[in-house]
Design a protein around this motif. Structure first.
Motif, PDB file in Angstrom:
ATOM      1  N   ASP B 316      33.063  45.153  34.836  1.00 36.17           N
ATOM      2  CA  ASP B 316      34.414  45.605  35.146  1.00 36.17           C
ATOM      3  C   ASP B 316      34.971  44.933  36.392  1.00 36.17           C
ATOM      4  OD1 ASP B 316      34.554  47.278  32.966  1.00 36.17           O
ATOM      5  OD2 ASP B 316      33.634  48.968  34.033  1.00 36.17           O
ATOM      6  N   THR B 319      38.100  46.374  40.991  1.00 35.00           N
ATOM      7  CA  THR B 319      39.461  46.884  40.744  1.00 35.00           C
ATOM      8  C   THR B 319      40.273  46.746  42.032  1.00 35.00           C
ATOM      9  OG1 THR B 319      38.887  49.115  41.426  1.00 35.00           O
ATOM     10  CG2 THR B 319      38.591  48.582  39.070  1.00 35.00           C
ATOM     11  N   HIS B 320      41.577  46.744  41.877  1.00 34.70           N
ATOM     12  CA  HIS B 320      42.435  46.654  43.068  1.00 34.70           C
ATOM     13  C   HIS B 320      42.196  47.831  44.006  1.00 34.70           C
ATOM     14  CE1 HIS B 320      44.571  43.128  41.777  1.00 34.70           C
ATOM     15  NE2 HIS B 320      44.892  43.695  40.611  1.00 34.70           N
ATOM     16  N   HIS B 322      39.423  49.547  44.374  1.00 31.34           N
ATOM     17  CA  HIS B 322      38.152  49.355  45.059  1.00 31.34           C
ATOM     18  C   HIS B 322      38.303  48.352  46.207  1.00 31.34           C
ATOM     19  CE1 HIS B 322      33.855  49.139  45.640  1.00 31.34           C
ATOM     20  NE2 HIS B 322      33.844  47.833  45.412  1.00 31.34           N
ATOM     21  N   ARG B 356      44.401  45.224  36.504  1.00 29.39           N
ATOM     22  CA  ARG B 356      43.210  46.039  36.731  1.00 29.39           C
ATOM     23  C   ARG B 356      42.428  45.544  37.951  1.00 29.39           C
ATOM     24  NH1 ARG B 356      39.988  45.535  31.425  1.00 29.39           N
ATOM     25  NH2 ARG B 356      38.185  46.030  32.730  1.00 29.39           N
ATOM     26  N   GLY B 357      42.399  44.256  38.096  1.00 27.81           N
ATOM     27  CA  GLY B 357      41.646  43.701  39.226  1.00 27.81           C
ATOM     28  C   GLY B 357      41.119  42.308  38.895  1.00 27.81           C
ATOM     29  N   ARG B 359      37.861  40.015  37.611  1.00 26.15           N
ATOM     30  CA  ARG B 359      36.565  40.099  36.933  1.00 26.15           C
ATOM     31  C   ARG B 359      36.286  38.813  36.157  1.00 26.15           C
ATOM     32  NH1 ARG B 359      40.430  42.818  34.712  1.00 26.15           N
ATOM     33  NH2 ARG B 359      40.927  42.591  32.496  1.00 26.15           N
TER      34      ARG B 359
END
Lengths: 718, 396
Positions: B316, B319-320, B322, B356-357, B359
């Motif tokens: 995953d 994430t932004h 995180h 989502r970020g 990855r």
């Protein structure tokens, strides 16, 4: 030292002039290497003034080993049979006035060139035997050098010279020899003997009247021997063949004598068989020199005229020029002019070389010595230049030309932070070697550096080695290239360059076919001497190298001498190594400049995923493009690490791809585990990789490590 | 983390410590003491997972495990649902003790199984391994992890696929997939150097990794990290905390930790390493209650680098939200999106940067180590050029 600096000989009053020679300490010369090549000798000549005569030898010493034994032997002889008028020359303390007061200097002197040949200088792998030992022996014989175990190689001072057994910088020594009641001043000049330095040698020869052609009794005539013979022969010098190393088990002097007769047309009975190591017949050589050489014609009454045959740079005193006087005399305080640059200088110091400097007040015609006259750069004292009195203009010696670079190579610091240190090292080295041309250059991959021009491959190697040994510089040297020429057809370009014919040193500046009438490539005449077992193999590699056979003769029952016209480009990288390895080391090779010849040369680009790599552009002959391109692609394929995508490595001429290799993409490189205890190590590794990435050269998206360029560009290790 | 091992495997360059029965009590006392010291220093209020690993801690006495857990409970909270994992070497001795470990408080087993390991010099055969897995599954159903290793000398893609298939039929819900790496100083390294053994080439191991990922997926194991796969949501909470750059304490010889020593009034996270040599570590703990050998304060950049490097190992990614925990001002777009290299990686489908970020793609995950230097340089450039000035930002 102070005591020793006393004046130790004067000419008789009848000579009209007093001359002084002040010897310095010569017992300090132990570590020099001697290497003999042209041997200038002021031959014995009944003096016009009826006084005793002096013989001055200028010996050019080239090979580090054989001279020593020769010289040592001469000294031993001197002691035992009383030949020398100067008792016990072994140490300067005993080098006193009474011993030599009877000497006089001849104003008319001849010069003898002793050539060392044979085994000693073969291309850039130099195997020395013979000549060095010989001239060392001469020196000891006449007493100039202390006979200690330390004087292994008397005249070769540089580490590179001792290691390679070659002479890079000329060295000079003056000594005395007494024969039939006459004492001769012998000046030995040691000049480089390799073909790269043949210009210097030819300058020295132009001032000589004879040479000793020294041939190894075991190996016989080598390619180098032939080249040196012709230099002397063309200068119409008396040639005395000397066969050295007759003490060796496999020595076959008879065979060598026959080779000499066949190749050089010198009767066998003129050869002198010696062993420099044991001293056998060494003295006979000096006698023959005195007997055979024609008398010199220089007069001290003539206007002063001197040939510069070498120059060195001294940090404290500036340029020290080694000169041979062909007329008149030179005194301290005189104003002199160098013919090439037309600059005027005041003589601060002058003297003899024995081989250490021995300051004197004057130098006379026929003598050889050094002069310091406030020259700041060696370029001001170029080899072959003429010096004369400000008041008295003379005709310069013919044949002087500034050094011409034949081989070029890029040179870069291993690390860019070493640039300034390397620059200063290069500057210092070129201070002592004006024949190296230096042009600033820069490469996207290797950073800032230089494109250096050398007289030949040996010259290049020696330069690099000195840079590394004497300046501790770590450098990347690119594969050597040769200067091409182009005859332009475009009127615009001709105007731009101001001439129709241009020389191309850097492949990046290679003009397009469309604006060129004709390309020219440099040619050399190569001499190969080999046992006939290898003829077939050698002919086939020569053919592969686009060489044209010009001549082939048997020099004895099973040795052949072949002459080939080679494109220089074909021999600059690995030809000699190949020749040596395929002939088990028996074949010898030498070459000389043979001008330029029209050639179908083209520019080849190397592409990485379609993007050209500027620093890998090369000029190749049309017929060799495919194999050269393929080889380059293969080396790059090995040198560039695999990346996330496929990389096409191509060689192209214009838009046409002629060779291709593929570097496959890798599919996985992730370290398969990373937990708490692995983080520190992992981060360290990644940071190191990130740092390394900064130093990468990008060609499009392809990362090329500097190492890859080094591997591809540098010369293959031998 | 403790270091216990009763043998030296030819591929292992771990801290080797073969325990003697007479010093087990001293060891226990020191483990308790260091745990206590570090818990106090961190002022942590709750421990969410415990991992007994490093070598083969199953050689320790179950009472030792129990006592350490009690110490944790006494000085910080150990939540009810805390994951307590024990690394187990599949020996006959080990499997018989599993039940005692369960009673001591362990609720998850991680088993280093390997069949046909003779060449690697392990003392157990596949039979023992299978017995150990079965026993562990009986005791902790759904909470057993099995290590599998590929790239062993003489292994082919086909034999690996067959072997993995067999292994999976006895595995529980968690699998860790490792490639055998040749570590300097090991016997195996020397044997390969000398040409006595040969390991599969990089191209072959790439295929092995790829085929393992497909086989595992087909069998219901979802990859959640470069080398970890879970069925039925059985992911390892403890290991997850490494990849999410959470704080953790390291106790025992050679253990690593990353936490803010608030007990000393610090606000900066430190990377800490405990003394490696067990004897020296014991002495140090006895003398000064801990065996911390090295403390390196992590800079803001250093911490962000770890967040990036570890986070991208997760399927995953980061994430932004995180990322913002660590870097409130500089977001991933600001740092990365203007770079042509990142754009290239996105275009070739290896890296994804979206709402989502950040990855890796399926394909990109296998190439992560090649992308990281590029990303690290961009991060460094952004932070050091002062484009980000939240250097006093929140440090967890």
């Amino acid at each position: 030292m102070g005591e020793a600096r006393t004046q130790f000989f004067t000419t008789p009053a009848t000579a009209g002039n007093s001359s002084s020679l002040s010897p310095g300490s010569i017992s300090e010369t132990a570590d020099y290497g001697l290497y003999l090549a042209p041997f200038f000798l002021n031959t014995h000549l009944p003096s016009a003034h009826g006084s005793s005569s002096c013989l001055s030898i200028i010996m050019s010493i080239r090979s580090p080993h054989s001279c020593r034994a020769f010289i040592r032997h001469i000294v031993c002889r001197t002691r035992t049979n009383g030949l020398s008028p100067i008792p016990n020359f072994g140490s300067i303390a005993q080098f006193t006035i009474p011993a030599i007061s009877g000497l006089s200097i001849l104003t008319k002197c001849g010069l003898l060139c002793i050539f060392v040949s044979g085994s000693m200088l073969v291309h850039y792998h130099i195997h020395t035997h013979g000549s060095h030992k010989y001239s060392s022996h001469c020196l000891v014989f006449t007493g100039a050098i202390a006979t200690t175990d330390k004087n292994k190689q008397v005249l070769d001072k540089l580490q590179v010279e001792r290691e390679r057994g070659i002479t890079v910088k000329a060295q000079t020594a003056s000594l005395f020899y007494k024969y039939q009641g006459q004492t001769y001043l012998l000046n030995l000049i040691d000049t480089p003997g390799h073909v790269d330095f043949s210009y210097e040698v030819s300058r020295s020869i132009s001032a000589c009247q004879g040479v000793l052609l020294i041939v190894d009794a075991n190996q016989g005539i080598q390619a180098q021997t032939v080249a040196n013979f012709y230099l002397a022969f063309e200068a119409q010098l008396t040639i005395i063949p000397v066969i050295n190393k007759i003490d060796l088990k496999n020595a076959d002097p008879e065979r060598v004598e026959k080779q000499i007769e066949k190749v050089f047309d010198i009767p066998t009975e003129e050869c002198i068989r010696i062993s420099a190591k044991l001293g056998t017949n060494v003295e006979q050589v000096l006698q023959e020199v005195v007997k055979r050489l024609p008398p010199p014609t220089f007069k001290k009454e003539d206007p002063f005229k001197a040939l510069v045959f070498d120059s060195n740079f001294d940090h404290y005193r500036g340029v020290v020029a080694n000169i041979a006087l062909f007329g008149g005399y030179l005194s301290k305080g005189d104003r002199i002019i160098s013919a090439y640059l037309g600059k005027s200088y005041e003589v601060n110091e002058l003297g003899l070389l024995r081989p250490d400097e021995h300051p004197t007040d004057r130098l006379y015609a026929g003598q050889v010595g050094y002069v310091i006259a406030g020259m700041k750069e060696v370029k001001e004292a170029q080899i072959g230049d003429t010096l004369y009195h400000q008041k008295h203009l003379v005709e310069a010696f013919p044949g002087f030309k500034p050094a011409k670079a034949m081989v070029f190579a890029g040179m870069y610091p291993m690390d860019q932070s070493d640039y300034s240190a390397l620059r200063s090292a290069v500057e210092k080295l070129t201070l002592n070697d004006s024949s190296v041309t230096v042009q600033r250059d820069s490469s996207l991959a290797l950073g800032a550096g230089w494109r250096l021009g050398f007289l030949g491959l040996l010259h290049m190697e020696v330069f690099n080695q000195r840079l590394e040994q004497e300046y501790n510089a770590s450098v990347i040297v690119t594969a050597p290239t040769v200067p091409y020429k182009a005859i332009l057809s475009s009127a615009k370009l001709i105007k731009e360059h101001g001439k129709e014919e241009i020389t191309i040193v850097n492949p990046a500046q290679f003009p397009d076919r469309s604006v060129v009438k004709e390309y020219l490539e440099p040619m050399v005449m190569g001499t190969i001497i080999t046992p006939d077992d290898y003829i077939g193999k050698i002919m086939s590699i020569c053919l592969n190298r686009r060489a044209v056979q010009k001549n082939m003769v048997y020099i004895d029952d099973h040795r052949v001498m072949m002459k080939y016209l080679f494109p220089l480009n074909e021999i600059v990288v690995d030809f000699y190594d190949l020749l040596k390895s395929m002939s088990s080391g028996y074949a010898s090779f030498d070459y000389e400049d043979a001008g330029y010849q029209a050639a179908h040369v083209i520019k080849m680009d190397i592409l990485l995923n379609g993007k050209p790599v500027e620093e890998l552009t090369t000029i190749v002959h049309k017929d060799r493009a495919y194999s050269a391109g393929k080889a380059m692609c293969e080396r790059l394929q090995d040198a560039i690490p695999r990346q996330m995508f496929e990389i096409a490595v191509q060689a192209a001429i214009g838009s046409k791809v002629i060779a291709r290799e593929t570097i496959k993409a890798y599919k996985k490189n992730v370290l398969a585990k990373c937990y708490g205890g692995d983080i520190t190590r992992k981060m360290k590794l990644l940071k190191k990789q990130a740092e390394g990435k900064k130093k990468m050269r990008y060609v499009g998206t392809v990362q090329v490590p500097k190492d890859a360029f080094i591997n591809v560009l540098k010369r293959k290790d031998k | 983390r403790c270091s216990y091992c009763n043998n030296k495997c030819s591929y292992c360059n771990f801290n080797k410590y073969i325990p003697r029965s007479d010093n087990q009590d001293v060891m226990l006392e020191c483990l308790q003491r260091e745990t206590e010291t570090l818990l106090k220093l961190s002022q942590v209020s709750r421990i969410t997972s415990v991992f007994f690993g490093g070598g083969t801690p199953s050689l320790a006495r179950p009472s030792t495990i129990a006592a350490v857990l009690q110490t944790v409970t006494r000085h910080a909270g150990l939540s009810e649902e805390a994951e307590v994992t024990l690394e187990v070497n599949p020996t006959p001795v080990g499997s018989s003790k599993l039940e005692d470990f369960l009673h001591a408080g362990v609720n998850r087993f991680s088993i280093g199984v390997q069949v046909r390991l003779r060449v690697l010099g392990r003392d157990h055969n596949s039979q023992h391994a299978l017995q150990t897995v079965a026993e562990a599954r009986r005791l902790c159903p759904g909470r057993v992890s099995v290590d599998v290793m590929f790239g062993r000398p003489g292994q082919s893609v086909a034999s690996w696929e067959l072997e993995l298939d067999e292994l999976l039929s006895v595995c529980d819900d968690h699998v860790s997939l490792y490639q055998l790496t040749l570590e300097r100083g090991t016997q195996l390294f020397r044997q390969v150097q000398k040409g006595q053994l040969s390991v599969p080439s990089d191209d072959i191991t790439a295929v092995m990794y790829d085929s393992a990922r497909r086989i595992l997926q087909k069998r219901g194991y979802l990859q959640y990290e470069v080398s970890n796969f879970a069925r039925n949501g059985a992911i390892s909470q403890h290991n997850m905390s490494y990849w999410k750059a959470s704080q953790y304490l390291g106790v025992g010889p050679g253990a690593h930790g990353r936490f803010v020593p608030r007990g000393e009034g610090d606000v900066c996270r430190e990377a800490r390493t405990q003394t490696l040599e067990p004897d020296v570590w014991l002495r140090e703990v006895q003398q000064r209650s801990h065996g911390t050998r090295r403390r390196i304060p992590l800079t803001h950049l250093g911490l962000l680098e770890e967040v990036l490097v570890m986070g991208l190992r997760l399927i995953d990614g980061i994430t932004h939200q995180h990322w913002q925990l660590f870097s409130p001002r500089a977001d991933l777009y600001q740092i990365l999106s203007s770079s042509s290299e990142v754009q290239d990686l996105q275009q070739t489908g290896l890296l994804i940067l979206d709402d989502r970020g950040l990855r890796c793609s399926w394909q990109g995950l296998a190439l992560l180590d090649s992308m990281l230097p590029t990303l690290l340089l961009l991060l460094e450039a952004y932070i050091t050029q002062g484009l980000d000035n939240n250097s006093d930002s929140l440090q967890l």
